[in-house]
Write a protein that holds these residues in place. Sequence first.
Motif, PDB file in Angstrom:
ATOM      1  N   ILE A  58      19.435  41.943  62.051  1.00  0.00           N
ATOM      2  CA  ILE A  58      18.881  40.232  61.910  1.00  0.00           C
ATOM      3  C   ILE A  58      20.454  39.349  61.843  1.00  0.00           C
ATOM      4  O   ILE A  58      20.645  39.566  60.869  1.00  0.00           O
ATOM      5  CB  ILE A  58      17.678  39.522  61.419  1.00  0.00           C
ATOM      6  N   VAL A  59      20.187  38.385  62.855  1.00  0.00           N
ATOM      7  CA  VAL A  59      21.335  37.753  62.731  1.00  0.00           C
ATOM      8  C   VAL A  59      20.724  36.264  62.004  1.00  0.00           C
ATOM      9  O   VAL A  59      21.432  35.463  61.058  1.00  0.00           O
ATOM     10  CB  VAL A  59      22.033  37.632  64.127  1.00  0.00           C
ATOM     11  N   ASP A  60      19.583  36.093  62.565  1.00  0.00           N
ATOM     12  CA  ASP A  60      19.070  35.178  62.384  1.00  0.00           C
ATOM     13  C   ASP A  60      17.371  34.499  62.885  1.00  0.00           C
ATOM     14  O   ASP A  60      17.520  35.110  63.882  1.00  0.00           O
ATOM     15  CB  ASP A  60      19.807  33.560  62.887  1.00  0.00           C
ATOM     16  N   MET A  61      16.642  33.866  61.476  1.00  0.00           N
ATOM     17  CA  MET A  61      15.238  33.521  61.892  1.00  0.00           C
ATOM     18  C   MET A  61      14.975  32.029  61.800  1.00  0.00           C
ATOM     19  O   MET A  61      15.646  31.884  60.898  1.00  0.00           O
ATOM     20  CB  MET A  61      14.072  34.341  60.899  1.00  0.00           C
ATOM     21  N   GLU A  62      15.003  31.069  62.623  1.00  0.00           N
ATOM     22  CA  GLU A  62      14.763  29.669  62.758  1.00  0.00           C
ATOM     23  C   GLU A  62      12.904  29.275  63.026  1.00  0.00           C
ATOM     24  O   GLU A  62      13.227  29.929  64.003  1.00  0.00           O
ATOM     25  CB  GLU A  62      15.589  28.691  63.409  1.00  0.00           C
ATOM     26  N   PHE A  63      13.243  28.406  62.079  1.00  0.00           N
ATOM     27  CA  PHE A  63      11.389  27.950  62.692  1.00  0.00           C
ATOM     28  C   PHE A  63      11.816  25.954  63.212  1.00  0.00           C
ATOM     29  O   PHE A  63      12.325  25.613  62.160  1.00  0.00           O
ATOM     30  CB  PHE A  63      10.385  27.983  61.572  1.00  0.00           C
ATOM     31  N   LEU A  64      11.349  25.521  63.767  1.00  0.00           N
ATOM     32  CA  LEU A  64      11.372  23.871  64.263  1.00  0.00           C
ATOM     33  C   LEU A  64       9.992  23.715  64.037  1.00  0.00           C
ATOM     34  O   LEU A  64       9.165  24.180  65.094  1.00  0.00           O
ATOM     35  CB  LEU A  64      12.020  23.427  65.519  1.00  0.00           C
ATOM     36  N   LEU A  65       9.021  22.579  63.504  1.00  0.00           N
ATOM     37  CA  LEU A  65       7.963  22.281  63.252  1.00  0.00           C
ATOM     38  C   LEU A  65       7.534  21.119  63.957  1.00  0.00           C
ATOM     39  O   LEU A  65       8.881  20.039  64.151  1.00  0.00           O
ATOM     40  CB  LEU A  65       8.028  22.224  61.885  1.00  0.00           C
ATOM     41  N   PHE A  66       6.757  20.707  64.992  1.00  0.00           N
ATOM     42  CA  PHE A  66       6.384  19.615  65.544  1.00  0.00           C
ATOM     43  C   PHE A  66       5.675  19.118  65.551  1.00  0.00           C
ATOM     44  O   PHE A  66       4.165  19.390  65.672  1.00  0.00           O
ATOM     45  CB  PHE A  66       6.910  19.481  67.449  1.00  0.00           C
ATOM     46  N   ASP A  67       4.782  17.748  66.032  1.00  0.00           N
ATOM     47  CA  ASP A  67       3.638  17.478  65.864  1.00  0.00           C
ATOM     48  C   ASP A  67       2.892  17.390  67.165  1.00  0.00           C
ATOM     49  O   ASP A  67       3.551  17.792  68.012  1.00  0.00           O
ATOM     50  CB  ASP A  67       3.889  16.114  65.423  1.00  0.00           C
ATOM     51  N   GLU A  68       1.770  16.682  67.507  1.00  0.00           N
ATOM     52  CA  GLU A  68       0.845  16.690  68.914  1.00  0.00           C
ATOM     53  C   GLU A  68       1.846  15.844  69.587  1.00  0.00           C
ATOM     54  O   GLU A  68       1.711  15.986  70.539  1.00  0.00           O
ATOM     55  CB  GLU A  68      -0.212  16.440  68.980  1.00  0.00           C
ATOM     56  N   HIS A  69       2.579  15.548  69.456  1.00  0.00           N
ATOM     57  CA  HIS A  69       3.303  13.733  70.184  1.00  0.00           C
ATOM     58  C   HIS A  69       4.821  14.616  70.312  1.00  0.00           C
ATOM     59  O   HIS A  69       5.855  13.788  71.042  1.00  0.00           O
ATOM     60  CB  HIS A  69       3.930  12.119  69.190  1.00  0.00           C
TER      61      HIS A  69
END
Length: 324
Positions: free
Chosen positions: A225-236
């Motif tokens: 694996i080179v990278d594992m990335e997560f971004l979080l967003f709300d309903e808007h």
Amino acid sequence: MKKNLKNIAGVTLVELMVGVAVTALMMGAMFASYSVVNNSYRQVSDKAQISRSGRDIIGMMVKDIRMAGYRYYHGENSEGISFASDLTHISGLEDEFDMIDSHDPLLVFRDILGYEAADQPPNDLDPDTDTFDPRMKHNNSDLCCDRIHIVYEDFDKTDPTQKFKKFRVVYFALAMEDSANDKYYGVYKTKESWIQDTTSDSGDKGNWVSNCSECYTNQLVRSHIVDMEFLLFDEHGHHLWDDFVGSYPLPINSTRDKIYEIRQVDMALTFRSNKDFYKSELAGTKRRYVKTLGSDRNKINPGYKDKYLRESIVVSIHTRNIGG
């Protein structure tokens, strides 16, 4: 008869040599064409294999992330079983508890390696004997990796002590190194279960355990694996990263209430081939770059000159069980 034999003509040495030369040229051309086709097929096959195995892992992670915040309702019944889960919710802010005990549905920790189950002792290395720490990056410029905690409920009617279940699944990365001194990262998975302490006076005690029948720790999901990335967003569609606190919503910071506003998780996994893919390394200042989601990754993305193939898969996941 002898006269007829004298009239039979053969090939001269020059003609024979010309024939051999022409045959050799034809065989050389055929071999060159075969090599080109074979190399192209091998590259396409290797790329397809990386993509296929990557999508299998993505599918498993998507399924788990969609379970975040799921609550089990048994409904009205005559069996003496609660209508809904009777397990205490722990935020991690209570006395005698910490963030490692949190029951919040989904937590993301940026740019951190390793995870130790709540009931496991700290994995302290001996500096005199241990020369490799998998919780440390190979290079400070490496992109890898984020960590994600997922909590959801389940139910087991046959369990005489605790029918309602609560599980925590954690995906994390560790540094890896093989016998040929090839350095890369691997994605691991740990699954824990919350055991309620029914003997306490208040009934709000308990702990996460990793030794239940459904549990496991440090299960390797995929190497290279080179990278594992997560971004979080709300309903808007607002990105929930807070620059002031330097993190996503966590039980211990001022944005903790936004944990239950998470509606979408953007996930990117970048895989690397385990053997050379390109014929040669890039010369000069040329680099091959990988896809990243966050601007922080772009700032440290060094690019690569080596012969390995790197393939990124990006998906968006709806957290259907968090919030209203």
